[in-house]
Design a protein around this motif. Structure first.
Motif, mmCIF file in Angstrom:
data_model
loop_
_atom_site.group_PDB
_atom_site.id
_atom_site.type_symbol
_atom_site.label_atom_id
_atom_site.label_comp_id
_atom_site.label_asym_id
_atom_site.label_seq_id
_atom_site.Cartn_x
_atom_site.Cartn_y
_atom_site.Cartn_z
ATOM 1 N N ARG A 1 -1.164 -18.880 -7.917
ATOM 2 C CA ARG A 1 -1.002 -17.456 -8.188
ATOM 3 C C ARG A 1 -1.923 -16.627 -7.298
ATOM 4 N N TRP A 2 -1.370 -15.485 -6.820
ATOM 5 C CA TRP A 2 -2.165 -14.507 -6.086
ATOM 6 C C TRP A 2 -2.103 -13.177 -6.820
ATOM 7 N N LEU A 3 -3.194 -12.430 -6.768
ATOM 8 C CA LEU A 3 -3.278 -11.099 -7.362
ATOM 9 C C LEU A 3 -3.468 -10.080 -6.256
ATOM 10 N N ALA A 4 -2.762 -8.979 -6.356
ATOM 11 C CA ALA A 4 -2.873 -7.954 -5.322
ATOM 12 C C ALA A 4 -2.661 -6.572 -5.913
ATOM 13 N N GLY A 5 -3.361 -5.610 -5.343
ATOM 14 C CA GLY A 5 -3.161 -4.230 -5.770
ATOM 15 C C GLY A 5 -1.859 -3.661 -5.236
ATOM 16 N N LYS A 6 -1.476 -4.088 -4.004
ATOM 17 C CA LYS A 6 -0.252 -3.590 -3.391
ATOM 18 C C LYS A 6 0.528 -4.762 -2.808
ATOM 19 N N LEU A 7 1.842 -4.646 -2.880
ATOM 20 C CA LEU A 7 2.735 -5.722 -2.467
ATOM 21 C C LEU A 7 3.696 -5.174 -1.417
ATOM 22 N N VAL A 8 3.840 -5.894 -0.298
ATOM 23 C CA VAL A 8 4.764 -5.484 0.760
ATOM 24 C C VAL A 8 5.839 -6.549 0.918
ATOM 25 N N ASN A 9 7.084 -6.141 0.745
ATOM 26 C CA ASN A 9 8.229 -7.020 0.927
ATOM 27 C C ASN A 9 8.689 -6.893 2.374
ATOM 28 N N ALA A 10 8.322 -7.881 3.202
ATOM 29 C CA ALA A 10 8.680 -7.888 4.618
ATOM 30 C C ALA A 10 9.498 -9.135 4.927
ATOM 31 N N ALA A 11 10.433 -9.454 4.044
ATOM 32 C CA ALA A 11 11.155 -10.721 4.123
ATOM 33 C C ALA A 11 12.492 -10.626 4.844
ATOM 34 N N GLY A 12 12.769 -9.530 5.544
ATOM 35 C CA GLY A 12 13.977 -9.435 6.344
ATOM 36 C C GLY A 12 15.251 -9.600 5.535
ATOM 37 N N CYS A 13 16.113 -10.535 5.966
ATOM 38 C CA CYS A 13 17.377 -10.779 5.256
ATOM 39 C C CYS A 13 17.162 -11.241 3.827
ATOM 40 N N TRP A 14 15.975 -11.792 3.555
ATOM 41 C CA TRP A 14 15.685 -12.333 2.236
ATOM 42 C C TRP A 14 14.961 -11.321 1.339
#
Length: 393
Positions: free
Chosen positions: A194-207
């Motif tokens: 598990r990872w914890l983050a304040g901000k999440l960036v979805n940079a997964a292209g086609c996925w």
């Protein structure tokens, strides 16, 4: 000492867009972790050409965004720790007919009015560009600022630059679920913890849509398949990127007077010399889901189209063929945006065939959004995720 499992920003996707964001966000002083389910540049970033183009962008915001990306890439040649085969020879469109040439003049007029370095080319200019061009081509146009890179090497250069700024890159780590914390931030479950983050960036292209579904988002990105041919140079063909003007119609869904297979598979001439002195021939555009099978009938259509413009390459040796998936959006612009309905969630995906071209400006813009910068390098409004919800409403 326990392993660090927290970050200001967690980026999901280790392609060129994800690595560009990681590099610029870390330079801005943010703590960044990248999660990639495979290897760096394993997806679309390794199955494409390497052009930083303005010539094929719609005049206006689209072309000016690409020009800004070119400026950032030129600066990165001095900043990144690894070379990435950067060249800036310009690129050209060739026109098959007088009707295309007339449309090209309008295209040049619109781009030139914005101060972009476009000019028309006549028959003599085309012949000077390459003696292998067909004699009956009507002319073309040039964009002098266009550049080219090795997409693999640029992705790795960005990754190494990010590491030097403290970014934690986790490969072979697949995201399984995302839980929004009761306070601020996210808990991301992977097959490696598990990872914890304040901000999440979805940079997964086609996925990206799959990761969007984990937080209840409908992200309108669809894979669009493209074929490429790698051929060996037996004689000099040309020194810079060449496309047929009909490529614009193929890209944006216009109609062309071409044979059935060329139209069906969205085939248009793309020629790109590489630093190793081979060259790439493209391209095709199909909606075929996540199927990456090479189809001989598409390769034949592409080869016929290339020979139409370059009759002298008919006997050149093909080294290999391959396909890639482009993350297509309905309006052909990427999503580079915070998501208003989910504070702390960001999307940087949907670049279609412009992921290499726009990676640099995407990374810089996203880093500014993450940092809350008031004035961004380009206007963020046209790239908002919510534009699709507003259209549907």
């Amino acid at each position: 000492m326990s392993e660090r499992r927290t970050a200001d920003v967690l980026i999901m996707g280790g392609g060129i867009v994800g690595m560009s964001i990681a590099y610029f966000a870390s330079r801005a002083g943010l703590s960044v972790t990248v999660l990639e389910k495979g290897e760096i540049a394993q997806g679309t970033s390794s199955r494409c050409d390497g052009n930083i183009l303005v010539i094929d962008k719609e005049p206006g915001f689209d072309s000016l965004m690409s020009l800004e990306s070119q400026k950032i890439i030129a600066d990165l040649t001095r900043r990144l720790p690894l070379a990435f085969e950067y060249r800036a020879p310009g690129s050209i469109f060739v026109c098959e007919t007088e009707d295309e040439l007339s449309a090209a003049r309008q295209w040049v007029d619109r781009q030139s009015a914005l101060g972009l370095p476009f000019r028309m080319l006549d028959r003599a200019d085309i012949r000077e560009e390459s003696p292998m061009f067909s004699d009956d081509l009507a002319g073309g146009l040039e964009c002098a600022s266009d550049s080219t890179v090795n997409p693999y090497l640029l992705t790795y250069a960005l990754a190494e630059g990010a590491r030097q700024h403290g970014v934690d890159i986790r490969l072979r780590t697949e995201v399984r679920s995302i839980v929004r914390s009761e306070g601020e931030g996210f808990a991301v479950e992977t097959d490696r913890g598990r990872w914890l983050a304040g901000k999440l960036v979805n940079a997964a292209g086609c996925w990206a849509p799959r990761l969007g579904q984990m937080v209840g988002l409908d992200i309108p990105i669809v894979p669009r398949k493209g074929h490429l041919i790698v051929a060996a140079r037996q004689n000099p063909v040309g020194m810079r990127k060449v496309m047929e003007f009909g490529y614009l119609m193929s890209k944006f869904g216009g109609s062309r007077q071409v044979d059935e297979d060329t139209d069906r598979y969205g085939v248009a001439l793309v020629f790109e010399p590489t630093e190793s002195q081979n060259f790439l021939i493209g391209s095709s555009r199909e909606f075929a889901g996540f199927d990456t099978t090479v189809r001989p009938e598409v390769i034949r259509a592409m080869a016929r189209r290339a020979i139409r413009f370059y009759p002298g390459i008919a006997d050149f040796q093909i080294i290999r063929t391959y396909t890639g998936l482009r993350p297509w959006t309905p309006d052909h612009l990427p999503i580079v945006s915070r998501v208003e309905a989910i504070p702390g969630y960001y999307i940087a995906a949907g670049h279609e065939g412009d992921g290499i071209s726009l990676a640099a400006v995407t990374g810089k813009l996203m880093s500014e959004l993450l940092a809350g910068t008031e004035k961004t390098c380009i206007p963020a409004e046209p790239l908002r995720y919510e534009r699709f919800q507003e259209t549907r409403g």
